[in-house]
Design an enzyme around this catalytic site. Structure first.
Site, PDB file in Angstrom:
ATOM      1  N   ARG A  20       0.766  -1.429   0.278  1.00 39.66           N
ATOM      2  CA  ARG A  20      -0.081   0.230  -0.285  1.00 39.66           C
ATOM      3  C   ARG A  20       0.851   0.967  -0.060  1.00 39.66           C
ATOM      4  O   ARG A  20       0.494   1.791  -0.643  1.00 39.66           O
ATOM      5  CB  ARG A  20      -1.041   0.172   1.050  1.00 39.66           C
ATOM      6  CG  ARG A  20      -1.933  -1.427   1.086  1.00 39.66           C
ATOM      7  CD  ARG A  20      -2.935  -1.322   2.345  1.00 39.66           C
ATOM      8  NE  ARG A  20      -2.232  -1.557   3.466  1.00 39.66           N
ATOM      9  CZ  ARG A  20      -2.577  -0.348   4.794  1.00 39.66           C
ATOM     10  NH1 ARG A  20      -3.218  -0.758   4.794  1.00 39.66           N
ATOM     11  NH2 ARG A  20      -1.916  -0.776   5.434  1.00 39.66           N
ATOM     12  N   ASN A  38      -6.272  -2.722   1.851  1.00 41.12           N
ATOM     13  CA  ASN A  38      -5.938  -4.212   2.083  1.00 41.12           C
ATOM     14  C   ASN A  38      -7.475  -4.354   2.369  1.00 41.12           C
ATOM     15  O   ASN A  38      -8.145  -4.450   3.292  1.00 41.12           O
ATOM     16  CB  ASN A  38      -4.678  -4.337   3.515  1.00 41.12           C
ATOM     17  CG  ASN A  38      -4.598  -4.840   3.391  1.00 41.12           C
ATOM     18  OD1 ASN A  38      -3.019  -4.900   1.900  1.00 41.12           O
ATOM     19  ND2 ASN A  38      -3.184  -4.141   4.419  1.00 41.12           N
TER      20      ASN A  38
END
Length: 91
Positions: A20, A38
């Protein structure tokens, strides 16, 4: 160049490897809007909006990810523009 929006689901070893944060860095570098988060099943979801060439460049990067990730697949779908401003990492 026109703006486009892509939705991506990235599979593989993509959680716990900084995916990320690296995606955020790439999006900021390319001046893209959107978000990354996520998913509970171990995949990563990304929404990318911006100039078409830059969106496609980030989509290509997602197939590799950061060096420690092991991407096994990226499912891409074009979406209507969302009007997102900035790029954020969602939890």
């Amino acid at each position: 160049m026109p703006r486009i929006c892509l939705h991506a689901i990235v599979s593989g070893r993509v959680q716990g490897v900084g995916f990320r944060q690296h995606t955020d860095e790439q999006a900021q570098r390319l001046e893209l809007d959107g978000w990354v988060r996520n998913l509970a099943d171990g995949r990563v979801e990304v929404l990318i909006e911006g100039e078409e060439a830059a969106v496609r460049e980030l989509a290509d990067w997602l197939a590799q990810g950061p060096q420690v990730a092991q991407v096994t697949g990226v499912a891409l779908s074009e979406q209507p523009l969302q009007g997102v401003v900035g790029f954020i990492v969602r939890s």
